[in-house]
Enzyme design. Structure first.
Site, PDB file in Angstrom:
ATOM      1  N   HIS A   1      71.407  39.093 -48.754  1.00 21.92           N
ATOM      2  CA  HIS A   1      72.095  38.670 -49.892  1.00 21.92           C
ATOM      3  C   HIS A   1      73.429  38.022 -49.375  1.00 21.92           C
ATOM      4  O   HIS A   1      73.973  38.514 -48.310  1.00 21.92           O
ATOM      5  CB  HIS A   1      71.980  39.390 -50.967  1.00 21.92           C
ATOM      6  CG  HIS A   1      70.806  39.575 -51.718  1.00 21.92           C
ATOM      7  ND1 HIS A   1      69.831  40.462 -51.490  1.00 21.92           N
ATOM      8  CD2 HIS A   1      70.105  38.719 -52.510  1.00 21.92           C
ATOM      9  CE1 HIS A   1      68.870  40.354 -52.346  1.00 21.92           C
ATOM     10  NE2 HIS A   1      68.823  39.530 -52.880  1.00 21.92           N
TER      11      HIS A   1
ATOM     12  N   TYR B   1      58.999  36.173 -55.885  1.00 19.63           N
ATOM     13  CA  TYR B   1      59.607  37.508 -56.290  1.00 19.63           C
ATOM     14  C   TYR B   1      59.495  37.728 -57.982  1.00 19.63           C
ATOM     15  O   TYR B   1      59.118  38.712 -58.391  1.00 19.63           O
ATOM     16  CB  TYR B   1      60.963  37.513 -55.658  1.00 19.63           C
ATOM     17  CG  TYR B   1      61.573  38.767 -55.936  1.00 19.63           C
ATOM     18  CD1 TYR B   1      61.259  39.932 -55.196  1.00 19.63           C
ATOM     19  CD2 TYR B   1      62.608  39.055 -56.879  1.00 19.63           C
ATOM     20  CE1 TYR B   1      61.889  41.466 -55.419  1.00 19.63           C
ATOM     21  CE2 TYR B   1      63.450  40.176 -56.904  1.00 19.63           C
ATOM     22  CZ  TYR B   1      62.913  41.222 -56.278  1.00 19.63           C
ATOM     23  OH  TYR B   1      63.721  42.438 -56.598  1.00 19.63           O
TER      24      TYR B   1
ATOM     25  N   LYS C   1      79.853  38.114 -41.805  1.00 22.57           N
ATOM     26  CA  LYS C   1      80.220  36.813 -41.069  1.00 22.57           C
ATOM     27  C   LYS C   1      82.009  36.838 -40.973  1.00 22.57           C
ATOM     28  O   LYS C   1      82.468  36.497 -39.958  1.00 22.57           O
ATOM     29  CB  LYS C   1      79.749  35.618 -41.848  1.00 22.57           C
ATOM     30  CG  LYS C   1      78.306  35.353 -41.933  1.00 22.57           C
ATOM     31  CD  LYS C   1      78.133  33.836 -41.886  1.00 22.57           C
ATOM     32  CE  LYS C   1      77.372  33.739 -43.136  1.00 22.57           C
ATOM     33  NZ  LYS C   1      76.916  32.214 -43.443  1.00 22.57           N
TER      34      LYS C   1
ATOM     35  N   LEU D   1      62.356  48.469 -62.197  1.00 21.00           N
ATOM     36  CA  LEU D   1      63.590  47.833 -62.145  1.00 21.00           C
ATOM     37  C   LEU D   1      62.986  46.436 -61.738  1.00 21.00           C
ATOM     38  O   LEU D   1      62.376  46.232 -60.675  1.00 21.00           O
ATOM     39  CB  LEU D   1      64.349  48.530 -60.899  1.00 21.00           C
ATOM     40  CG  LEU D   1      65.446  49.668 -61.265  1.00 21.00           C
ATOM     41  CD1 LEU D   1      64.453  50.844 -61.132  1.00 21.00           C
ATOM     42  CD2 LEU D   1      66.570  49.706 -60.364  1.00 21.00           C
TER      43      LEU D   1
ATOM     44  N   GLY E   1      60.828  54.071 -53.504  1.00 21.49           N
ATOM     45  CA  GLY E   1      62.063  53.192 -52.855  1.00 21.49           C
ATOM     46  C   GLY E   1      63.236  54.041 -52.666  1.00 21.49           C
ATOM     47  O   GLY E   1      64.489  53.253 -52.746  1.00 21.49           O
TER      48      GLY E   1
ATOM     49  N   SER F   1      64.706  42.201 -62.084  1.00 18.77           N
ATOM     50  CA  SER F   1      65.901  41.319 -61.317  1.00 18.77           C
ATOM     51  C   SER F   1      66.106  40.238 -62.332  1.00 18.77           C
ATOM     52  O   SER F   1      65.163  39.587 -62.961  1.00 18.77           O
ATOM     53  CB  SER F   1      65.209  40.694 -60.099  1.00 18.77           C
ATOM     54  OG  SER F   1      66.249  39.852 -59.853  1.00 18.77           O
ATOM     55  N   SER F   2      67.418  39.637 -62.098  1.00 20.09           N
ATOM     56  CA  SER F   2      67.876  38.642 -63.076  1.00 20.09           C
ATOM     57  C   SER F   2      67.218  37.350 -62.570  1.00 20.09           C
ATOM     58  O   SER F   2      67.465  36.371 -63.330  1.00 20.09           O
ATOM     59  CB  SER F   2      69.436  38.719 -62.948  1.00 20.09           C
ATOM     60  OG  SER F   2      69.860  38.411 -61.531  1.00 20.09           O
ATOM     61  N   CYS F   3      66.498  37.254 -61.399  1.00 15.27           N
ATOM     62  CA  CYS F   3      65.906  36.015 -61.006  1.00 15.27           C
ATOM     63  C   CYS F   3      64.660  35.912 -61.717  1.00 15.27           C
ATOM     64  O   CYS F   3      64.080  35.125 -61.658  1.00 15.27           O
ATOM     65  CB  CYS F   3      65.499  35.934 -59.548  1.00 15.27           C
ATOM     66  SG  CYS F   3      64.197  37.140 -59.150  1.00 15.27           S
TER      67      CYS F   3
ATOM     68  N   ASP G   1      71.307  26.028 -52.761  1.00 16.19           N
ATOM     69  CA  ASP G   1      72.257  26.537 -53.605  1.00 16.19           C
ATOM     70  C   ASP G   1      71.317  27.532 -54.399  1.00 16.19           C
ATOM     71  O   ASP G   1      72.038  28.649 -54.776  1.00 16.19           O
ATOM     72  CB  ASP G   1      72.856  25.536 -54.705  1.00 16.19           C
ATOM     73  CG  ASP G   1      74.129  25.064 -54.058  1.00 16.19           C
ATOM     74  OD1 ASP G   1      74.838  25.727 -53.061  1.00 16.19           O
ATOM     75  OD2 ASP G   1      74.506  23.839 -54.377  1.00 16.19           O
TER      76      ASP G   1
ATOM     77  N   LYS H   1      58.052  40.508 -60.415  1.00 14.08           N
ATOM     78  CA  LYS H   1      58.890  41.104 -61.365  1.00 14.08           C
ATOM     79  C   LYS H   1      58.598  41.027 -62.856  1.00 14.08           C
ATOM     80  O   LYS H   1      58.473  41.931 -63.530  1.00 14.08           O
ATOM     81  CB  LYS H   1      60.419  40.981 -61.293  1.00 14.08           C
ATOM     82  CG  LYS H   1      60.795  41.399 -59.652  1.00 14.08           C
ATOM     83  CD  LYS H   1      60.576  42.944 -59.596  1.00 14.08           C
ATOM     84  CE  LYS H   1      61.176  43.634 -58.388  1.00 14.08           C
ATOM     85  NZ  LYS H   1      60.934  44.957 -58.511  1.00 14.08           N
TER      86      LYS H   1
ATOM     87  N   GLY I   1      65.816  52.760 -50.151  1.00 11.23           N
ATOM     88  CA  GLY I   1      66.513  51.310 -50.094  1.00 11.23           C
ATOM     89  C   GLY I   1      67.874  51.347 -50.755  1.00 11.23           C
ATOM     90  O   GLY I   1      68.359  52.749 -51.135  1.00 11.23           O
ATOM     91  N   MET I   2      68.676  50.357 -50.949  1.00 13.80           N
ATOM     92  CA  MET I   2      70.042  50.548 -51.228  1.00 13.80           C
ATOM     93  C   MET I   2      70.072  51.031 -52.753  1.00 13.80           C
ATOM     94  O   MET I   2      70.892  51.894 -53.078  1.00 13.80           O
ATOM     95  CB  MET I   2      70.584  49.118 -51.218  1.00 13.80           C
ATOM     96  CG  MET I   2      72.115  49.005 -51.813  1.00 13.80           C
ATOM     97  SD  MET I   2      72.799  47.340 -52.013  1.00 13.80           S
ATOM     98  CE  MET I   2      71.909  46.402 -53.217  1.00 13.80           C
ATOM     99  N   VAL I   3      69.382  50.466 -53.488  1.00 12.57           N
ATOM    100  CA  VAL I   3      69.182  51.069 -54.879  1.00 12.57           C
ATOM    101  C   VAL I   3      68.638  52.469 -54.952  1.00 12.57           C
ATOM    102  O   VAL I   3      69.354  53.465 -55.773  1.00 12.57           O
ATOM    103  CB  VAL I   3      68.443  50.143 -55.867  1.00 12.57           C
ATOM    104  CG1 VAL I   3      68.550  50.685 -57.360  1.00 12.57           C
ATOM    105  CG2 VAL I   3      69.122  48.729 -55.926  1.00 12.57           C
ATOM    106  N   GLY I   4      67.733  52.700 -54.420  1.00 17.48           N
ATOM    107  CA  GLY I   4      67.059  54.070 -54.342  1.00 17.48           C
ATOM    108  C   GLY I   4      68.087  55.128 -53.764  1.00 17.48           C
ATOM    109  O   GLY I   4      68.240  56.456 -54.247  1.00 17.48           O
TER     110      GLY I   4
HETATM  111  P1  GDP Z   1      70.279  34.528 -55.082  1.00 18.86           P
HETATM  112  O1  GDP Z   1      71.144  35.020 -56.025  1.00 18.86           O
HETATM  113  O2  GDP Z   1      68.854  34.725 -55.374  1.00 18.86           O
HETATM  114  O3  GDP Z   1      70.463  32.936 -54.692  1.00 18.86           O
HETATM  115  O4  GDP Z   1      70.535  35.272 -53.663  1.00 18.86           O
HETATM  116  P2  GDP Z   1      71.580  35.059 -52.258  1.00 18.86           P
HETATM  117  O5  GDP Z   1      72.623  36.278 -52.710  1.00 18.86           O
HETATM  118  O6  GDP Z   1      70.662  35.019 -51.073  1.00 18.86           O
HETATM  119  O7  GDP Z   1      72.384  33.816 -52.451  1.00 18.86           O
HETATM  120  C1  GDP Z   1      73.521  33.445 -53.482  1.00 18.86           C
HETATM  121  C2  GDP Z   1      74.131  32.223 -53.247  1.00 18.86           C
HETATM  122  O8  GDP Z   1      74.996  32.484 -52.255  1.00 18.86           O
HETATM  123  C3  GDP Z   1      73.491  31.045 -52.866  1.00 18.86           C
HETATM  124  O9  GDP Z   1      73.950  29.822 -53.665  1.00 18.86           O
HETATM  125  C4  GDP Z   1      73.497  30.919 -51.311  1.00 18.86           C
HETATM  126  O10 GDP Z   1      73.308  29.738 -50.697  1.00 18.86           O
HETATM  127  C5  GDP Z   1      75.010  31.291 -51.168  1.00 18.86           C
HETATM  128  N1  GDP Z   1      75.401  31.832 -49.883  1.00 18.86           N
HETATM  129  C6  GDP Z   1      76.281  31.362 -49.180  1.00 18.86           C
HETATM  130  N2  GDP Z   1      76.697  31.728 -48.024  1.00 18.86           N
HETATM  131  C7  GDP Z   1      75.722  32.659 -47.965  1.00 18.86           C
HETATM  132  C8  GDP Z   1      75.147  33.593 -46.906  1.00 18.86           C
HETATM  133  O11 GDP Z   1      75.635  33.438 -45.960  1.00 18.86           O
HETATM  134  N3  GDP Z   1      73.957  34.172 -46.989  1.00 18.86           N
HETATM  135  C9  GDP Z   1      73.164  34.175 -48.283  1.00 18.86           C
HETATM  136  N4  GDP Z   1      72.190  35.188 -48.343  1.00 18.86           N
HETATM  137  N5  GDP Z   1      73.606  33.364 -49.142  1.00 18.86           N
HETATM  138  C10 GDP Z   1      74.780  32.690 -49.032  1.00 18.86           C
END
Ligand code: GDP
Length: 325
Positions: free
Chosen positions: A183, A140, A191, A109, A15, A111-113, A273, A144, A18-21
């Site tokens: 993410h 995912y 944005k 590696l 990997g 993930s905290s999920c 969320d 893991k 990728g970002m981590v690699g």
């Molecule tokens: P998670 O940590 O696995 O939930 O992954 P994410 O990094 O995609 O999202 C983290 C949190 O940020 C979640 O509660 C999303 O709803 C929130 N969030 C707010 N705005 C955004 C956005 O524009 N993109 C993403 N990916 N998440 C967002």
């Protein structure tokens, strides 16, 4: 003198594009080892025979298994098939090939999920499999968890020195700035940048803004991985993070300050969320002697600078623009 030396060894970062690699590649440049690389076009880690053949030919002595199909909350939630299949295949193929090729040490590696959706905070390693997973990233997470278990099983049965680490949410140079796949940190940076450029009055945040997340700068994560590769062995996996968190609203405010966007935040509550809180207990990692260096303000600054260099001014260049759609 560290317990396990990388000096003079053949090291494979699965990997490494990728970002981590990429961060691991930067970090290992200081370690006097030889990096071997498998170009993605030549080796698909989802193909077991190809992965084994490559490993037997290249004979790495050390493997960092950082290859994965990764994505943000929307990507995970809407593409359950590849998030489960690709990640299971990559983990099982690389770990089995490492056993067959007699790799001296491997780090998987995760993930905290992997942790239950509702669990005491900060989350200690002992929380694994104590409750139901968060549905938006369960696919995912299951892959893991299987990877962790395979490393543990191979330690027990074959005495392989295979260890696992669980990084918190990572961000930094090389992140995925695609709004539907990436993410929260890269999404908010992009944005906010675009809103600032177009003088938009508002910036839209997904969800309620109340979930709490912990963020670690990717070069710190790579440093922790190298530290643990050198200084830790054992069946227990290790959390990697800062141990500090903040709300998504606070994160958005900090991103806006970094980028210079001064409009209002709005919240799209039709978006998920995900986990309400996800802060790691990093006392094991700290106890071994590692602590993060780059705080969120500095990490966001560096990531935004990288974004500006690589993407933000790319609107006139269609080839570059394509990579971020
Ligand atoms: P998670 O940590 O696995 O939930 O992954 P994410 O990094 O995609 O999202 C983290 C949190 O940020 C979640 O509660 C999303 O709803 C929130 N969030 C707010 N705005 C955004 C956005 O524009 N993109 C993403 N990916 N998440 C967002």
């Amino acid at each position: 003198m560290s317990a396990f030396s990388l000096a003079g060894k053949r090291v494979w970062i699965a990997g490494d594009r990728g970002m981590v690699g990429s961060a691991l590649t930067r970090r290992l440049e200081n370690e006097n080892c030889t990096l071997v690389s498998a170009p993605r076009a030549r080796l698909d880690l989802r193909r077991q025979a190809d992965t084994e053949a490559w490993m037997m030919a290249e004979r790495p002595q050390v493997v960092f298994l950082a290859a994965a199909l990764v994505g943000g909350i929307h990507a995970n939630d809407t593409q359950p098939g590849p998030f489960l299949y690709d990640n299971l295949a990559i983990a099982t193929n690389v770990i089995e090939a490492a056993r067959l090729a007699g790799v001296e040490k491997l780090m998987f590696l995760g993930s905290s999920c992997i942790y239950p959706r509702i669990t005491p905070q900060p989350i200690s390693e002992a929380a694994l499999l104590t409750g139901p997973l968060e549905p938006t990233n369960a696919w995912y997470a299951v892959a893991k968890i299987a990877g962790i278990k395979l490393c543990q099983a191979y330690r027990r049965q074959y005495a392989c020195d295979f260890i696992s680490v669980m990084p918190t949410n990572l961000y930094g140079p090389g992140d995925n700035f695609d709004l539907s796949q990436g993410h929260v940190v890269p999404a908010l940076i992009r944005k906010a940048h675009e809103a600032q450029r177009s003088k938009a009055p508002t910036l839209e945040i997904w969800g309620s803004g109340t979930p709490r997340r912990e963020f670690l700068y990717v070069d710190d994560a790579a440093d922790a991985c190298v530290f643990l590769m050198q200084n830790y062995t054992g069946e227990d996996f290790i959390n990697v993070g800062t141990g500090e968190d903040l709300t998504i609203r606070e994160l958005a405010e900090q991103v806006c300050r970094t980028v210079g966007f001064e409009g209002q935040l709005t919240f799209d509550r039709s978006k998920p969320d995900g986990m309400l809180e996800k802060r790691l207990d990093v006392s094991r990692l700290n106890g071994l002697g590692w602590r993060y260096r780059v705080d969120l303000a500095e990490g966001l600054k560096r990531t935004y600078a990288w974004y500006c260099q690589n993407f933000a001014d790319a609107s006139a260049d269609p080839a570059r623009r394509r990579t971020m759609q």
